[in-house]
Scaffold this motif. Structure first.
Motif, PDB file in Angstrom:
ATOM      1  N   MET A 121      -2.489 -20.768   9.163  1.00 30.91           N
ATOM      2  CA  MET A 121      -2.467 -21.562  10.392  1.00 30.91           C
ATOM      3  C   MET A 121      -1.785 -22.903  10.176  1.00 30.91           C
ATOM      4  SD  MET A 121      -6.007 -20.679  12.380  1.00 30.91           S
ATOM      5  CE  MET A 121      -7.094 -20.860  10.974  1.00 30.91           C
ATOM      6  N   ARG A 122      -1.958 -23.500   9.016  1.00 32.83           N
ATOM      7  CA  ARG A 122      -1.244 -24.748   8.726  1.00 32.83           C
ATOM      8  C   ARG A 122       0.266 -24.517   8.792  1.00 32.83           C
ATOM      9  NH1 ARG A 122      -5.700 -25.679   4.993  1.00 32.83           N
ATOM     10  NH2 ARG A 122      -6.725 -27.649   5.527  1.00 32.83           N
ATOM     11  N   THR A 123       0.708 -23.406   8.230  1.00 32.09           N
ATOM     12  CA  THR A 123       2.133 -23.080   8.265  1.00 32.09           C
ATOM     13  C   THR A 123       2.604 -22.880   9.695  1.00 32.09           C
ATOM     14  OG1 THR A 123       2.036 -22.048   6.073  1.00 32.09           O
ATOM     15  CG2 THR A 123       3.878 -21.432   7.493  1.00 32.09           C
ATOM     16  N   ARG A 124       1.820 -22.185  10.494  1.00 39.26           N
ATOM     17  CA  ARG A 124       2.221 -21.903  11.876  1.00 39.26           C
ATOM     18  C   ARG A 124       2.220 -23.175  12.719  1.00 39.26           C
ATOM     19  NH1 ARG A 124      -0.266 -16.371  14.148  1.00 39.26           N
ATOM     20  NH2 ARG A 124       1.457 -16.725  15.610  1.00 39.26           N
ATOM     21  N   LEU A 125       1.317 -24.115  12.425  1.00 41.53           N
ATOM     22  CA  LEU A 125       1.361 -25.405  13.105  1.00 41.53           C
ATOM     23  C   LEU A 125       2.649 -26.143  12.763  1.00 41.53           C
ATOM     24  CD1 LEU A 125      -2.276 -26.779  12.646  1.00 41.53           C
ATOM     25  CD2 LEU A 125      -1.216 -26.107  14.804  1.00 41.53           C
ATOM     26  N   LYS A 126       3.017 -26.144  11.510  1.00 44.41           N
ATOM     27  CA  LYS A 126       4.224 -26.849  11.074  1.00 44.41           C
ATOM     28  C   LYS A 126       5.475 -26.233  11.685  1.00 44.41           C
ATOM     29  CE  LYS A 126       2.173 -28.118   6.623  1.00 44.41           C
ATOM     30  NZ  LYS A 126       2.203 -27.880   5.156  1.00 44.41           N
ATOM     31  N   GLU A 127       5.448 -24.921  11.903  1.00 39.61           N
ATOM     32  CA  GLU A 127       6.613 -24.239  12.447  1.00 39.61           C
ATOM     33  C   GLU A 127       6.595 -24.178  13.969  1.00 39.61           C
ATOM     34  OE1 GLU A 127       6.781 -20.466  10.501  1.00 39.61           O
ATOM     35  OE2 GLU A 127       7.494 -21.326   8.600  1.00 39.61           O
ATOM     36  N   GLU A 149      12.236 -24.182  15.726  1.00 46.19           N
ATOM     37  CA  GLU A 149      12.054 -25.544  16.221  1.00 46.19           C
ATOM     38  C   GLU A 149      12.822 -25.755  17.524  1.00 46.19           C
ATOM     39  OE1 GLU A 149      10.600 -29.559  16.090  1.00 46.19           O
ATOM     40  OE2 GLU A 149       9.974 -27.606  15.312  1.00 46.19           O
ATOM     41  N   MET A 150      14.036 -25.225  17.621  1.00 44.27           N
ATOM     42  CA  MET A 150      14.808 -25.394  18.848  1.00 44.27           C
ATOM     43  C   MET A 150      14.170 -24.662  20.025  1.00 44.27           C
ATOM     44  SD  MET A 150      18.829 -25.462  17.664  1.00 44.27           S
ATOM     45  CE  MET A 150      18.784 -24.333  16.279  1.00 44.27           C
ATOM     46  N   LYS A 166      16.133   1.782   6.978  1.00 44.05           N
ATOM     47  CA  LYS A 166      15.416   1.489   8.219  1.00 44.05           C
ATOM     48  C   LYS A 166      14.877   0.065   8.246  1.00 44.05           C
ATOM     49  CE  LYS A 166      13.969   6.268   9.098  1.00 44.05           C
ATOM     50  NZ  LYS A 166      12.814   7.171   9.352  1.00 44.05           N
ATOM     51  N   ARG A 167      15.068  -0.674   7.183  1.00 44.83           N
ATOM     52  CA  ARG A 167      14.538  -2.041   7.099  1.00 44.83           C
ATOM     53  C   ARG A 167      15.586  -3.066   7.493  1.00 44.83           C
ATOM     54  NH1 ARG A 167      13.577  -3.361   1.766  1.00 44.83           N
ATOM     55  NH2 ARG A 167      12.288  -5.126   2.473  1.00 44.83           N
ATOM     56  N   THR A 168      15.152  -4.108   8.172  1.00 42.22           N
ATOM     57  CA  THR A 168      16.020  -5.229   8.542  1.00 42.22           C
ATOM     58  C   THR A 168      15.452  -6.482   7.889  1.00 42.22           C
ATOM     59  OG1 THR A 168      16.553  -4.200  10.663  1.00 42.22           O
ATOM     60  CG2 THR A 168      16.966  -6.563  10.448  1.00 42.22           C
ATOM     61  N   VAL A 169      16.198  -7.075   6.978  1.00 43.19           N
ATOM     62  CA  VAL A 169      15.692  -8.240   6.240  1.00 43.19           C
ATOM     63  C   VAL A 169      16.669  -9.404   6.380  1.00 43.19           C
ATOM     64  CG1 VAL A 169      14.422  -6.837   4.566  1.00 43.19           C
ATOM     65  CG2 VAL A 169      16.776  -7.492   4.070  1.00 43.19           C
ATOM     66  N   LEU A 170      16.142 -10.607   6.340  1.00 44.79           N
ATOM     67  CA  LEU A 170      16.969 -11.801   6.465  1.00 44.79           C
ATOM     68  C   LEU A 170      17.850 -12.003   5.241  1.00 44.79           C
ATOM     69  CD1 LEU A 170      14.274 -14.238   7.885  1.00 44.79           C
ATOM     70  CD2 LEU A 170      16.384 -13.600   9.068  1.00 44.79           C
ATOM     71  N   THR A 171      19.075 -12.391   5.464  1.00 48.32           N
ATOM     72  CA  THR A 171      19.925 -12.857   4.372  1.00 48.32           C
ATOM     73  C   THR A 171      19.527 -14.302   4.039  1.00 48.32           C
ATOM     74  OG1 THR A 171      21.574 -13.736   5.893  1.00 48.32           O
ATOM     75  CG2 THR A 171      21.828 -11.426   5.203  1.00 48.32           C
ATOM     76  N   ASP A 172      20.140 -14.871   3.009  1.00 52.55           N
ATOM     77  CA  ASP A 172      19.863 -16.272   2.685  1.00 52.55           C
ATOM     78  C   ASP A 172      20.223 -17.176   3.864  1.00 52.55           C
ATOM     79  OD1 ASP A 172      18.896 -15.684   0.200  1.00 52.55           O
ATOM     80  OD2 ASP A 172      20.780 -16.097  -0.861  1.00 52.55           O
ATOM     81  N   ALA A 173      21.350 -16.875   4.530  1.00 54.04           N
ATOM     82  CA  ALA A 173      21.740 -17.672   5.702  1.00 54.04           C
ATOM     83  C   ALA A 173      20.700 -17.539   6.807  1.00 54.04           C
ATOM     84  CB  ALA A 173      23.117 -17.226   6.204  1.00 54.04           C
ATOM     85  N   GLY A 174      20.188 -16.335   6.997  1.00 47.80           N
ATOM     86  CA  GLY A 174      19.156 -16.116   8.006  1.00 47.80           C
ATOM     87  C   GLY A 174      17.881 -16.873   7.700  1.00 47.80           C
ATOM     88  N   LYS A 175      17.513 -16.890   6.416  1.00 46.21           N
ATOM     89  CA  LYS A 175      16.300 -17.620   6.012  1.00 46.21           C
ATOM     90  C   LYS A 175      16.453 -19.120   6.277  1.00 46.21           C
ATOM     91  CE  LYS A 175      15.011 -14.304   2.414  1.00 46.21           C
ATOM     92  NZ  LYS A 175      14.906 -14.055   0.944  1.00 46.21           N
ATOM     93  N   HIS A 176      17.663 -19.645   6.070  1.00 47.78           N
ATOM     94  CA  HIS A 176      17.895 -21.063   6.339  1.00 47.78           C
ATOM     95  C   HIS A 176      17.886 -21.366   7.838  1.00 47.78           C
ATOM     96  CE1 HIS A 176      19.545 -21.244   2.121  1.00 47.78           C
ATOM     97  NE2 HIS A 176      18.852 -22.362   2.185  1.00 47.78           N
ATOM     98  N   LEU A 177      18.396 -20.425   8.637  1.00 50.67           N
ATOM     99  CA  LEU A 177      18.470 -20.657  10.073  1.00 50.67           C
ATOM    100  C   LEU A 177      17.112 -20.545  10.749  1.00 50.67           C
ATOM    101  CD1 LEU A 177      20.131 -21.087  12.682  1.00 50.67           C
ATOM    102  CD2 LEU A 177      20.457 -18.593  12.758  1.00 50.67           C
ATOM    103  N   LEU A 178      16.229 -19.695  10.241  1.00 53.77           N
ATOM    104  CA  LEU A 178      14.993 -19.365  10.950  1.00 53.77           C
ATOM    105  C   LEU A 178      14.146 -20.588  11.321  1.00 53.77           C
ATOM    106  CD1 LEU A 178      13.209 -17.197  12.149  1.00 53.77           C
ATOM    107  CD2 LEU A 178      12.151 -16.881   9.891  1.00 53.77           C
TER     108      LEU A 178
END
Length: 303
Positions: A131-137, A70-71, A53-65
């Protein structure tokens, strides 16, 4: 890659599942699945693993996120730049430490709403590091931090006020009346603490660890709960003065002196240095600067 597909991908990653993303976006689950499949075909790599039941990012997904975030952010800013009128409008996403949101910001938010009624305020309480992380993202426009002064190359940070920290206890506490409280005096005391990661909790724990002082610790989810339990005699607490001013004035709490000397945290306003400053952001920053009294001792102002 289509922007709507990237929005769907970002939402699946944030919500942790296809059905929850569909609910958030107003899509059928089949539409969400089609968007993700299209992205995976374009990139030639799966973006999610379906583990039961879990949906987790692959390595490619982690790189794309981060690129997807940003886009999406840039597309929103482009729309704001092209479509904004003279009066600030649209969303303004503000993060703040819980104590600042409760004790420093209400009058500023009230005044901002009067000046700019077309701006939709979105408030997000949280810890400074998050919050610092969320500002950067690009997930927040502005953030109020309550922390030690720390500069990061991606963020513009303005120091507003030094916040005094103090150890407080109920009247009649065993340590009341002492001229000086040392960390060793807290051996065996019950400390009522904010959640792990809070800046002033970290300062206190650093001081106590250095002194080898050990006591019982109880973690709380918010400052109001800490204050009420301190007043009731459950323990003592280490908090910013702004959060306990009323209780000290009314005699429901007393200060235990000197532990906080040398500890410094500051109210700070931060935003991404590369982010386009929208009219709403500019108006809010200007208001905050107006509300800082000479000497930088208060930013609450009056409604």
């Amino acid at each position: 890659m289509e922007l709507r597909h990237l929005k769907t991908f970002r939402t699946v990653a944030e919500k942790g599942g296809f059905s929850r993303a569909g609910e958030e976006l107003g899509y059928a689950q089949s539409t969400v699945t089609a968007h993700i499949h299209k992205l995976e075909e374009e990139l030639g790599s799966p973006l999610f693993d379906r583990l039961g039941k879990r949906t987790v990012l692959t390595d490619a997904g982690k790189h794309l996120l981060p690129y997807a975030k940003e886009m999406v952010r840039l597309s929103r800013e482009a729309a704001e730049i092209i479509g904004h009128s003279e009066a600030p409008a649209g969303p303004l996403r503000i993060g703040a430490a819980e104590s600042l949101l409760v004790y420093r910001l209400p009058s500023i938010l009230h005044e901002f709403r009067k000046r700019y009624p077309q701006v939709r305020l979105e408030l997000y309480p949280g810890q400074c590091r998050n919050m610092r992380t969320r500002l950067k993202e690009g997930e927040m426009d502005l953030a109020f931090l309550l922390d030690e002064e720390r500069r990061e190359p991606e963020l513009h940070t303005e120091t507003l006020i030094r916040e005094e920290l103090m150890l407080v206890a109920p009247p009649g506490h065993a340590l009341a009346g002492r001229k000086r409280i040392l960390p060793s005096d807290l051996m065996g005391q019950t400390l009522l603490q904010t959640e792990l990661g809070c800046s002033y909790r970290t300062l206190l724990e650093r001081r106590l660890k250095k002194a080898g002082s050990v006591g019982q610790r109880i973690d709380f989810w918010n400052i109001e709960a800490i204050k009420q339990c301190t007043i009731s005699g459950l323990g003592i607490a280490y908090l910013p003065r702004m959060t306990v001013d009323r209780e000290l004035e009314e005699g429901r709490l007393i200060e235990l002196p000197c532990l906080h000397q040398g500890d410094r945290v500051f109210t700070q306003l931060a935003w991404h240095k590369d982010k386009w400053t929208t009219p709403a952001m500019a108006g809010f920053i200007e208001l905050v600067r107006e509300r800082i009294r000479p000497g930088g001792t208060d930013m609450a102002g009056k409604q």
